[in-house]
Design a protein around this motif. Structure first.
Motif, PDB file in Angstrom:
ATOM      1  N   GLU A  79       0.800  -1.229   0.000  1.00 15.77           N
ATOM      2  CA  GLU A  79       0.000   0.000   0.000  1.00 15.77           C
ATOM      3  C   GLU A  79       0.832   1.279   0.000  1.00 15.77           C
ATOM      4  O   GLU A  79       0.396   2.289  -0.519  1.00 15.77           O
ATOM      5  CB  GLU A  79      -0.958   0.011   1.195  1.00 15.77           C
ATOM      6  CG  GLU A  79      -1.982  -1.100   1.151  1.00 15.77           C
ATOM      7  CD  GLU A  79      -2.793  -1.088  -0.128  1.00 15.77           C
ATOM      8  OE1 GLU A  79      -3.749  -0.329  -0.206  1.00 15.77           O
ATOM      9  OE2 GLU A  79      -2.468  -1.852  -1.055  1.00 15.77           O
ATOM     10  N   VAL A  80       2.040   1.235   0.639  1.00 13.09           N
ATOM     11  CA  VAL A  80       2.791   2.501   0.701  1.00 13.09           C
ATOM     12  C   VAL A  80       3.705   2.689  -0.515  1.00 13.09           C
ATOM     13  O   VAL A  80       4.228   3.781  -0.723  1.00 13.09           O
ATOM     14  CB  VAL A  80       3.608   2.676   2.016  1.00 13.09           C
ATOM     15  CG1 VAL A  80       2.675   2.733   3.210  1.00 13.09           C
ATOM     16  CG2 VAL A  80       4.643   1.609   2.176  1.00 13.09           C
ATOM     17  N   LYS A  81       3.866   1.628  -1.310  1.00  8.63           N
ATOM     18  CA  LYS A  81       4.785   1.708  -2.457  1.00  8.63           C
ATOM     19  C   LYS A  81       4.423   2.866  -3.395  1.00  8.63           C
ATOM     20  O   LYS A  81       5.263   3.683  -3.741  1.00  8.63           O
ATOM     21  CB  LYS A  81       4.733   0.369  -3.209  1.00  8.63           C
ATOM     22  CG  LYS A  81       5.967   0.064  -4.011  1.00  8.63           C
ATOM     23  CD  LYS A  81       6.022  -1.396  -4.404  1.00  8.63           C
ATOM     24  CE  LYS A  81       4.921  -1.755  -5.384  1.00  8.63           C
ATOM     25  NZ  LYS A  81       4.900  -3.174  -5.758  1.00  8.63           N
ATOM     26  N   ALA A 122       5.199   8.436  -5.583  1.00  4.13           N
ATOM     27  CA  ALA A 122       4.676   9.770  -5.951  1.00  4.13           C
ATOM     28  C   ALA A 122       5.422  10.864  -5.176  1.00  4.13           C
ATOM     29  O   ALA A 122       5.725  11.930  -5.717  1.00  4.13           O
ATOM     30  CB  ALA A 122       3.173   9.846  -5.674  1.00  4.13           C
ATOM     31  N   ILE A 123       5.751  10.588  -3.902  1.00  7.28           N
ATOM     32  CA  ILE A 123       6.475  11.570  -3.090  1.00  7.28           C
ATOM     33  C   ILE A 123       7.865  11.817  -3.691  1.00  7.28           C
ATOM     34  O   ILE A 123       8.277  12.967  -3.897  1.00  7.28           O
ATOM     35  CB  ILE A 123       6.598  11.075  -1.617  1.00  7.28           C
ATOM     36  CG1 ILE A 123       5.227  11.161  -0.939  1.00  7.28           C
ATOM     37  CG2 ILE A 123       7.634  11.900  -0.841  1.00  7.28           C
ATOM     38  CD1 ILE A 123       5.151  10.471   0.411  1.00  7.28           C
ATOM     39  N   LEU A 153       2.442  16.407  -0.326  1.00  8.22           N
ATOM     40  CA  LEU A 153       1.663  16.424   0.913  1.00  8.22           C
ATOM     41  C   LEU A 153       0.492  15.441   0.823  1.00  8.22           C
ATOM     42  O   LEU A 153       0.261  14.644   1.740  1.00  8.22           O
ATOM     43  CB  LEU A 153       1.157  17.848   1.156  1.00  8.22           C
ATOM     44  CG  LEU A 153       0.448  18.083   2.476  1.00  8.22           C
ATOM     45  CD1 LEU A 153       1.425  17.875   3.627  1.00  8.22           C
ATOM     46  CD2 LEU A 153      -0.105  19.510   2.537  1.00  8.22           C
ATOM     47  N   GLU A 154      -0.228  15.475  -0.305  1.00  8.41           N
ATOM     48  CA  GLU A 154      -1.377  14.570  -0.456  1.00  8.41           C
ATOM     49  C   GLU A 154      -0.936  13.119  -0.398  1.00  8.41           C
ATOM     50  O   GLU A 154      -1.573  12.281   0.236  1.00  8.41           O
ATOM     51  CB  GLU A 154      -2.068  14.813  -1.803  1.00  8.41           C
ATOM     52  CG  GLU A 154      -3.097  15.918  -1.730  1.00  8.41           C
ATOM     53  CD  GLU A 154      -3.498  16.384  -3.126  1.00  8.41           C
ATOM     54  OE1 GLU A 154      -3.430  15.577  -4.071  1.00  8.41           O
ATOM     55  OE2 GLU A 154      -3.852  17.570  -3.255  1.00  8.41           O
ATOM     56  N   ALA A 155       0.184  12.815  -1.080  1.00 11.80           N
ATOM     57  CA  ALA A 155       0.646  11.418  -1.122  1.00 11.80           C
ATOM     58  C   ALA A 155       1.107  10.976   0.263  1.00 11.80           C
ATOM     59  O   ALA A 155       0.854   9.830   0.656  1.00 11.80           O
ATOM     60  CB  ALA A 155       1.773  11.267  -2.141  1.00 11.80           C
ATOM     61  N   SER A 156       1.762  11.869   1.011  1.00 19.14           N
ATOM     62  CA  SER A 156       2.224  11.432   2.333  1.00 19.14           C
ATOM     63  C   SER A 156       1.031  11.266   3.273  1.00 19.14           C
ATOM     64  O   SER A 156       1.001  10.355   4.092  1.00 19.14           O
ATOM     65  CB  SER A 156       3.284  12.368   2.907  1.00 19.14           C
ATOM     66  OG  SER A 156       2.679  13.539   3.346  1.00 19.14           O
ATOM     67  N   MET A 157      -0.005  12.106   3.093  1.00 21.62           N
ATOM     68  CA  MET A 157      -1.204  11.920   3.914  1.00 21.62           C
ATOM     69  C   MET A 157      -1.906  10.619   3.536  1.00 21.62           C
ATOM     70  O   MET A 157      -2.411   9.891   4.387  1.00 21.62           O
ATOM     71  CB  MET A 157      -2.148  13.112   3.757  1.00 21.62           C
ATOM     72  CG  MET A 157      -1.683  14.276   4.634  1.00 21.62           C
ATOM     73  SD  MET A 157      -2.383  15.883   4.221  1.00 21.62           S
ATOM     74  CE  MET A 157      -4.075  15.580   4.017  1.00 21.62           C
ATOM     75  N   ALA A 158      -1.895  10.308   2.235  1.00 26.36           N
ATOM     76  CA  ALA A 158      -2.521   9.054   1.795  1.00 26.36           C
ATOM     77  C   ALA A 158      -1.777   7.863   2.408  1.00 26.36           C
ATOM     78  O   ALA A 158      -2.394   6.916   2.896  1.00 26.36           O
ATOM     79  CB  ALA A 158      -2.523   8.968   0.273  1.00 26.36           C
ATOM     80  N   ALA A 159      -0.416   7.913   2.398  1.00 25.86           N
ATOM     81  CA  ALA A 159       0.365   6.791   2.946  1.00 25.86           C
ATOM     82  C   ALA A 159       0.076   6.624   4.435  1.00 25.86           C
ATOM     83  O   ALA A 159      -0.138   5.501   4.914  1.00 25.86           O
ATOM     84  CB  ALA A 159       1.859   7.034   2.720  1.00 25.86           C
ATOM     85  N   THR A 160       0.040   7.740   5.162  1.00 21.58           N
ATOM     86  CA  THR A 160      -0.240   7.672   6.602  1.00 21.58           C
ATOM     87  C   THR A 160      -1.620   7.052   6.831  1.00 21.58           C
ATOM     88  O   THR A 160      -1.789   6.168   7.674  1.00 21.58           O
ATOM     89  CB  THR A 160      -0.219   9.101   7.218  1.00 21.58           C
ATOM     90  OG1 THR A 160       1.000   9.716   6.833  1.00 21.58           O
ATOM     91  CG2 THR A 160      -0.336   9.083   8.719  1.00 21.58           C
ATOM     92  N   LEU A 163      -3.486  11.607  -8.196  1.00 25.22           N
ATOM     93  CA  LEU A 163      -2.228  11.042  -7.675  1.00 25.22           C
ATOM     94  C   LEU A 163      -1.493  10.209  -8.728  1.00 25.22           C
ATOM     95  O   LEU A 163      -0.272  10.116  -8.698  1.00 25.22           O
ATOM     96  CB  LEU A 163      -2.512  10.155  -6.454  1.00 25.22           C
ATOM     97  CG  LEU A 163      -2.670  10.869  -5.120  1.00 25.22           C
ATOM     98  CD1 LEU A 163      -2.983   9.874  -4.008  1.00 25.22           C
ATOM     99  CD2 LEU A 163      -1.408  11.647  -4.749  1.00 25.22           C
ATOM    100  N   LEU A 164      -2.253   9.599  -9.639  1.00 23.64           N
ATOM    101  CA  LEU A 164      -1.609   8.698 -10.611  1.00 23.64           C
ATOM    102  C   LEU A 164      -1.446   9.322 -11.988  1.00 23.64           C
ATOM    103  O   LEU A 164      -0.989   8.664 -12.925  1.00 23.64           O
ATOM    104  CB  LEU A 164      -2.425   7.394 -10.723  1.00 23.64           C
ATOM    105  CG  LEU A 164      -2.486   6.572  -9.429  1.00 23.64           C
ATOM    106  CD1 LEU A 164      -3.358   5.351  -9.609  1.00 23.64           C
ATOM    107  CD2 LEU A 164      -1.085   6.138  -8.997  1.00 23.64           C
ATOM    108  N   ARG A 165      -1.830  10.601 -12.122  1.00 24.87           N
ATOM    109  CA  ARG A 165      -1.834  11.271 -13.430  1.00 24.87           C
ATOM    110  C   ARG A 165      -0.473  11.164 -14.134  1.00 24.87           C
ATOM    111  O   ARG A 165      -0.399  10.819 -15.317  1.00 24.87           O
ATOM    112  CB  ARG A 165      -2.224  12.740 -13.224  1.00 24.87           C
ATOM    113  CG  ARG A 165      -2.556  13.512 -14.470  1.00 24.87           C
ATOM    114  CD  ARG A 165      -3.882  13.155 -15.092  1.00 24.87           C
ATOM    115  NE  ARG A 165      -5.050  13.539 -14.309  1.00 24.87           N
ATOM    116  CZ  ARG A 165      -6.280  13.131 -14.605  1.00 24.87           C
ATOM    117  NH1 ARG A 165      -6.507  12.342 -15.637  1.00 24.87           N
ATOM    118  NH2 ARG A 165      -7.298  13.498 -13.864  1.00 24.87           N
TER     119      ARG A 165
END
Ligand code: ATP
Ligand code: MG
Length: 245
Positions: free
Chosen positions: A28-30, A35-36, A65-72, A104-106
Motif C-alpha cells: 500500500e505505501v509503495k 509519488a512523493i 503532501l497529499e501522497a504522504s497523507m494518503a500513505a499515513t 495522484l496517478l496522473r
C-alpha cells in the motif's frame, strides 16, 4: 505422572498473518512513496530554475503532501483491519475519491501513454472509510496500469465509471489489456496470489476485504473487446444535495 499435552504450534499461522500484514503495508505505501519521490524531485528542479518556477514547485509540493497523507492513512487503515476495528466512517462523494486517485496517478498514466475516460454519474455519497475506498480504487487502477504495460498493438485505455447499477452504487475500473484468464477469475482475490514477478498478490485481497467490511462487493469480469473490468458496488448510498444554509 501427568501427561503433557502437545501444544499446537501456532508459529506458522502467526508468521503467515504477520507476512500478509507486512506484505500489505509494503504494497500500500509503495505507490504514495513513489509519488512523493517523483514530485519532491520535480519540486527541487522547479526551484533550481532561474528564475525559480514557484507555481509549479508549489503544485509538486501539494502532491507530496497529499501522497504522504494518503500513505499515513493507508497504514492506519491496514492497522485497523489487522486489529479488526470497525472502519472509520464519514460521508463523502464517491466521484471525488475517484478524481483524487486519478490526480495522484496522473503522471504515471501519462508516462505509460494511457488514455483515460471518466464517466461520472450524479454525486452519490457513501458513508464509509474514505481512505480505504481510495485504497481500493488506487489498487484497481494500478493493476490496470500494470496490465497495459504489455499492450503495444493498440492504444492503451483506462475507463472509470460511477453509476447506479441494479440498485447499487457501482464504481467500475476497466482496461483494454489482456484480461483475466477464466481459470484465474476467483484465485486472483486470494491473498499472496500473483502472476507478476515481484508482485505481492495482496492488492485484490485487500480490496475485497475492504469492500466486504463496508457491506459491499468486488467482482471482476471481461471488458469488451479486450481487457478486464472490476466492479465495486455498495447497496447503501445517498445522493449529495447542496446545503440550503
Ligand atoms: N486489470 C487486470 N488485468 C489482468 N489481470 C489482472 C488485473 N488485475 C489483477 N489481475 C490479476 O490478478 C492478480 C492479483 O492481483 P493483485 O493486485 O492482488 O496482486 P499483484 O498485482 O499481482 O501484486 P501487487 O499488487 O503486489 O503488485 C495479478 O497478479 C493478475 O494476474
Ligand atoms: Mg496489484
Amino acid at each position: 505422572m501427568a501427561s503433557i499435552k502437545p501444544t499446537p504450534d501456532l508459529r506458522p499461522a502467526r508468521l503467515n498473518a504477520l507476512g500478509e500484514f507486512a506484505a500489505s503495508i509494503a504494497h500500500e505505501v509503495k505507490q504514495p512513496l513513489a509519488a512523493i519521490t517523483l514530485n519532491a524531485r520535480a519540486g527541487l528542479q522547479w526551484l533550481d530554475q532561474d528564475p525559480p518556477r514557484l507555481e509549479e514547485a508549489r503544485a509538486a509540493l501539494r502532491i507530496v503532501l497529499e501522497a504522504s497523507m494518503a500513505a499515513t492513512g493507508m497504514v492506519r487503515s491496514l492497522h485497523g483491519m489487522a486489529c479488526q476495528t470497525a472502519p472509520q466512517r464519514a460521508t463523502f462523494v464517491v466521484n471525488d475519491v475517484v478524481r483524487d486517485v486519478l490526480q495522484l496517478l496522473r503522471a504515471e498514466l501519462r508516462l505509460q501513454c494511457i488514455g483515460v475516460t471518466e464517466d461520472y454519474g450524479p454525486d452519490y455519497q457513501l458513508n464509509a472509510d474514505r481512505v480505504q475506498l481510495m485504497q481500493v480504487i488506487m489498487n484497481l487502477v494500478l493493476n490496470a496500469i500494470e496490465a497495459l504495460k504489455d499492450i503495444h498493438d493498440r492504444p492503451r485505455t483506462l475507463a472509470l465509471r460511477t453509476a447506479i447499477d441494479g440498485g447499487a452504487l457501482c464504481v467500475s475500473v476497466a482496461d483494454n489489456g489482456a484480461g483475466i484468464p477464466a481459470a484465474l477469475a476467483e484465485r486472483i482475490f486470494d491473498p499472496l496470489f500473483s502472476t507478476k514477478p515481484g508482485g505481492t498478490g495482496m492488492g485484490l485481497a485487500i480490496c475485497r476485504s475492504i469492500a466486504q467490511a463496508h457491506g459491499g462487493c468486488l467482482r471482476s469480469g471481461d471488458a469488451r473487446p479486450h481487457g478486464a473490468v472490476f466492479h465495486l458496488s455498495f447497496k447503501e448510498y445517498t445522493l449529495w444535495t447542496p446545503s440550503r444554509s
